[in-house]
Motif scaffolding. Structure first.
Motif, PDB file in Angstrom:
ATOM      1  N   LEU A  90     -17.180  37.845 -27.046  1.00 28.66           N
ATOM      2  CA  LEU A  90     -17.693  37.789 -25.675  1.00 28.66           C
ATOM      3  C   LEU A  90     -17.198  36.530 -24.974  1.00 28.66           C
ATOM      4  CD1 LEU A  90     -19.363  38.942 -23.373  1.00 28.66           C
ATOM      5  CD2 LEU A  90     -21.372  37.822 -24.370  1.00 28.66           C
ATOM      6  N   ALA A  91     -17.203  35.401 -25.676  1.00 32.97           N
ATOM      7  CA  ALA A  91     -16.733  34.144 -25.079  1.00 32.97           C
ATOM      8  C   ALA A  91     -15.260  34.245 -24.696  1.00 32.97           C
ATOM      9  CB  ALA A  91     -16.959  32.986 -26.042  1.00 32.97           C
ATOM     10  N   ALA A  92     -14.446  34.855 -25.544  1.00 34.19           N
ATOM     11  CA  ALA A  92     -13.015  35.010 -25.250  1.00 34.19           C
ATOM     12  C   ALA A  92     -12.819  35.906 -24.028  1.00 34.19           C
ATOM     13  CB  ALA A  92     -12.285  35.581 -26.465  1.00 34.19           C
ATOM     14  N   LEU A  93     -13.563  36.982 -23.936  1.00 35.27           N
ATOM     15  CA  LEU A  93     -13.463  37.876 -22.777  1.00 35.27           C
ATOM     16  C   LEU A  93     -13.943  37.171 -21.508  1.00 35.27           C
ATOM     17  CD1 LEU A  93     -14.671  41.239 -24.341  1.00 35.27           C
ATOM     18  CD2 LEU A  93     -12.339  40.664 -23.619  1.00 35.27           C
ATOM     19  N   ALA A  94     -15.025  36.412 -21.619  1.00 33.17           N
ATOM     20  CA  ALA A  94     -15.560  35.677 -20.470  1.00 33.17           C
ATOM     21  C   ALA A  94     -14.550  34.636 -19.987  1.00 33.17           C
ATOM     22  CB  ALA A  94     -16.891  35.024 -20.822  1.00 33.17           C
ATOM     23  N   ARG A  95     -13.849  33.975 -20.918  1.00 33.91           N
ATOM     24  CA  ARG A  95     -12.816  33.004 -20.531  1.00 33.91           C
ATOM     25  C   ARG A  95     -11.691  33.696 -19.752  1.00 33.91           C
ATOM     26  NH1 ARG A  95     -13.390  31.747 -25.592  1.00 33.91           N
ATOM     27  NH2 ARG A  95     -14.619  29.969 -26.191  1.00 33.91           N
ATOM     28  N   ARG A  96     -11.307  34.878 -20.216  1.00 38.89           N
ATOM     29  CA  ARG A  96     -10.264  35.627 -19.508  1.00 38.89           C
ATOM     30  C   ARG A  96     -10.750  36.014 -18.109  1.00 38.89           C
ATOM     31  NH1 ARG A  96      -7.684  40.318 -23.021  1.00 38.89           N
ATOM     32  NH2 ARG A  96      -6.349  40.425 -21.171  1.00 38.89           N
ATOM     33  N   ALA A  97     -11.999  36.431 -18.004  1.00 39.58           N
ATOM     34  CA  ALA A  97     -12.558  36.811 -16.702  1.00 39.58           C
ATOM     35  C   ALA A  97     -12.620  35.594 -15.773  1.00 39.58           C
ATOM     36  CB  ALA A  97     -13.945  37.428 -16.879  1.00 39.58           C
ATOM     37  N   LEU A  98     -12.966  34.439 -16.322  1.00 42.14           N
ATOM     38  CA  LEU A  98     -13.008  33.221 -15.514  1.00 42.14           C
ATOM     39  C   LEU A  98     -11.603  32.841 -15.058  1.00 42.14           C
ATOM     40  CD1 LEU A  98     -14.598  30.928 -14.241  1.00 42.14           C
ATOM     41  CD2 LEU A  98     -14.430  29.701 -16.430  1.00 42.14           C
ATOM     42  N   PHE A  99     -10.605  33.026 -15.911  1.00 40.31           N
ATOM     43  CA  PHE A  99      -9.217  32.779 -15.531  1.00 40.31           C
ATOM     44  C   PHE A  99      -8.828  33.685 -14.355  1.00 40.31           C
ATOM     45  CE2 PHE A  99      -4.699  33.777 -15.796  1.00 40.31           C
ATOM     46  CZ  PHE A  99      -4.139  32.504 -15.783  1.00 40.31           C
ATOM     47  N   VAL A 100      -9.229  34.955 -14.415  1.00 40.98           N
ATOM     48  CA  VAL A 100      -8.965  35.903 -13.322  1.00 40.98           C
ATOM     49  C   VAL A 100      -9.650  35.430 -12.041  1.00 40.98           C
ATOM     50  CG1 VAL A 100      -9.376  38.268 -12.506  1.00 40.98           C
ATOM     51  CG2 VAL A 100      -8.586  37.876 -14.848  1.00 40.98           C
ATOM     52  N   ALA A 101     -10.884  34.964 -12.159  1.00 37.99           N
ATOM     53  CA  ALA A 101     -11.621  34.466 -10.988  1.00 37.99           C
ATOM     54  C   ALA A 101     -10.917  33.253 -10.382  1.00 37.99           C
ATOM     55  CB  ALA A 101     -13.061  34.120 -11.377  1.00 37.99           C
ATOM     56  N   HIS A 102     -10.429  32.343 -11.223  1.00 42.29           N
ATOM     57  CA  HIS A 102      -9.689  31.174 -10.726  1.00 42.29           C
ATOM     58  C   HIS A 102      -8.411  31.609 -10.013  1.00 42.29           C
ATOM     59  CE1 HIS A 102     -11.723  27.485 -11.904  1.00 42.29           C
ATOM     60  NE2 HIS A 102     -12.084  28.074 -13.026  1.00 42.29           N
ATOM     61  N   ALA A 103      -7.668  32.537 -10.608  1.00 37.27           N
ATOM     62  CA  ALA A 103      -6.422  33.011 -10.006  1.00 37.27           C
ATOM     63  C   ALA A 103      -6.687  33.673  -8.658  1.00 37.27           C
ATOM     64  CB  ALA A 103      -5.717  33.982 -10.950  1.00 37.27           C
ATOM     65  N   ALA A 104      -7.748  34.464  -8.572  1.00 39.03           N
ATOM     66  CA  ALA A 104      -8.095  35.125  -7.310  1.00 39.03           C
ATOM     67  C   ALA A 104      -8.491  34.108  -6.250  1.00 39.03           C
ATOM     68  CB  ALA A 104      -9.225  36.129  -7.534  1.00 39.03           C
ATOM     69  N   SER A 105      -9.225  33.080  -6.665  1.00 39.84           N
ATOM     70  CA  SER A 105      -9.642  32.037  -5.734  1.00 39.84           C
ATOM     71  C   SER A 105      -8.442  31.265  -5.204  1.00 39.84           C
ATOM     72  CB  SER A 105     -10.619  31.086  -6.428  1.00 39.84           C
ATOM     73  OG  SER A 105     -10.992  30.042  -5.573  1.00 39.84           O
ATOM     74  N   GLU A 106      -7.497  30.946  -6.089  1.00 42.10           N
ATOM     75  CA  GLU A 106      -6.291  30.226  -5.675  1.00 42.10           C
ATOM     76  C   GLU A 106      -5.431  31.071  -4.737  1.00 42.10           C
ATOM     77  OE1 GLU A 106      -4.383  28.890  -9.269  1.00 42.10           O
ATOM     78  OE2 GLU A 106      -6.124  27.684  -9.827  1.00 42.10           O
ATOM     79  N   ALA A 107      -5.307  32.363  -5.038  1.00 38.43           N
ATOM     80  CA  ALA A 107      -4.522  33.255  -4.181  1.00 38.43           C
ATOM     81  C   ALA A 107      -5.164  33.365  -2.801  1.00 38.43           C
ATOM     82  CB  ALA A 107      -4.404  34.634  -4.821  1.00 38.43           C
ATOM     83  N   LYS A 108      -6.481  33.416  -2.784  1.00 36.85           N
ATOM     84  CA  LYS A 108      -7.204  33.496  -1.512  1.00 36.85           C
ATOM     85  C   LYS A 108      -7.012  32.208  -0.709  1.00 36.85           C
ATOM     86  CE  LYS A 108     -11.772  34.865   0.126  1.00 36.85           C
ATOM     87  NZ  LYS A 108     -13.132  35.209  -0.270  1.00 36.85           N
ATOM     88  N   ALA A 109      -7.031  31.072  -1.388  1.00 37.13           N
ATOM     89  CA  ALA A 109      -6.847  29.782  -0.714  1.00 37.13           C
ATOM     90  C   ALA A 109      -5.441  29.671  -0.130  1.00 37.13           C
ATOM     91  CB  ALA A 109      -7.110  28.633  -1.677  1.00 37.13           C
ATOM     92  N   LYS A 110      -4.439  30.157  -0.844  1.00 33.93           N
ATOM     93  CA  LYS A 110      -3.064  30.117  -0.345  1.00 33.93           C
ATOM     94  C   LYS A 110      -2.887  31.030   0.863  1.00 33.93           C
ATOM     95  CE  LYS A 110      -0.849  28.815  -4.650  1.00 33.93           C
ATOM     96  NZ  LYS A 110       0.008  29.245  -5.755  1.00 33.93           N
ATOM     97  N   ALA A 111      -3.613  32.133   0.891  1.00 38.63           N
ATOM     98  CA  ALA A 111      -3.503  33.094   1.989  1.00 38.63           C
ATOM     99  C   ALA A 111      -4.255  32.630   3.232  1.00 38.63           C
ATOM    100  CB  ALA A 111      -4.038  34.452   1.544  1.00 38.63           C
ATOM    101  N   ARG A 112      -5.194  31.697   3.060  1.00 39.99           N
ATOM    102  CA  ARG A 112      -6.003  31.207   4.173  1.00 39.99           C
ATOM    103  C   ARG A 112      -5.128  30.371   5.097  1.00 39.99           C
ATOM    104  NH1 ARG A 112      -9.542  28.317   1.388  1.00 39.99           N
ATOM    105  NH2 ARG A 112     -10.726  30.142   0.875  1.00 39.99           N
ATOM    106  N   PRO A 113      -5.220  30.592   6.403  1.00 37.14           N
ATOM    107  CA  PRO A 113      -4.440  29.778   7.342  1.00 37.14           C
ATOM    108  C   PRO A 113      -4.775  28.299   7.210  1.00 37.14           C
ATOM    109  CG  PRO A 113      -5.487  31.623   8.472  1.00 37.14           C
ATOM    110  CD  PRO A 113      -6.020  31.591   7.067  1.00 37.14           C
ATOM    111  N   ALA A 114      -3.769  27.445   7.417  1.00 38.84           N
ATOM    112  CA  ALA A 114      -3.969  25.999   7.320  1.00 38.84           C
ATOM    113  C   ALA A 114      -5.031  25.548   8.302  1.00 38.84           C
ATOM    114  CB  ALA A 114      -2.663  25.271   7.596  1.00 38.84           C
ATOM    115  N   GLY A 115      -5.866  24.634   7.860  1.00 36.53           N
ATOM    116  CA  GLY A 115      -6.890  24.073   8.723  1.00 36.53           C
ATOM    117  C   GLY A 115      -8.188  24.859   8.741  1.00 36.53           C
TER     118      GLY A 115
END
Length: 155
Positions: A90-115
């Motif tokens: 479960l911990a290994a799966l949760a770590r993978r899910a958290l990695f996915v959440a981080h990647a999605a958050s970073e992609a969303k931040a890059k897509a957000r207009p500057a400012g």
């Protein structure tokens, strides 16, 4: 399931914040939602690769019924039954899910207009200090003296 039981289940993963929502709960780590609990089932945030792995272990995507229509969210997949009995799995799966959440958050931040402000920043939760004062003098904050008057006709 209460917050203590959820924390115990994910203890091998690490600290988990639980936020109640929609009759279930969102599970957060590093300030990001990586899992949800709904209808007595845990679901992990998944990208295509994790979803394929989970599907191979008998997992199903999160779905719910709204207004008589079943809606499926492929971004969250149920935790395999075997993982609920194996803290390390479960911990290994949760770590993978958290990695996915981080990647999605970073992609969303890059897509957000500057400012543009981040959607994750804390917002006031209420109370007198959180409310903006209303402008004096009615609609739009204009007082009668500030309104334009029409010029007299010249003739």
């Amino acid at each position: 399931m209460d917050e203590d039981a959820i924390a115990d289940l994910f203890a091998a993963f690490g600290p988990v914040a639980v936020k109640r929502m929609f009759g279930g709960a969102g599970l957060y780590a590093d300030g990001l939602m990586f899992a949800l609990w709904a209808g007595e089932t845990f679901y992990l945030k998944a990208d295509a690769a994790l979803a394929e792995d989970l599907k191979g272990r008998g997992s199903v995507p999160f779905s719910y019924e709204a207004k008589g229509v079943v809606r499926t969210m492929g971004g969250y997949w149920s935790v395999p039954e075997a993982a609920l009995d194996d803290a390390d799995d479960l911990a290994a799966l949760a770590r993978r899910a958290l990695f996915v959440a981080h990647a999605a958050s970073e992609a969303k931040a890059k897509a957000r207009p500057a400012g543009r402000a981040s959607a994750n920043k804390a917002k006031p939760t209420g109370g007198a200090s959180a409310k903006k004062p209303k402008p004096a003098g009615g609609a739009g904050g204009k007082t009668p003296a500030a309104k334009k008057k029409s010029a007299p006709a010249q003739g």
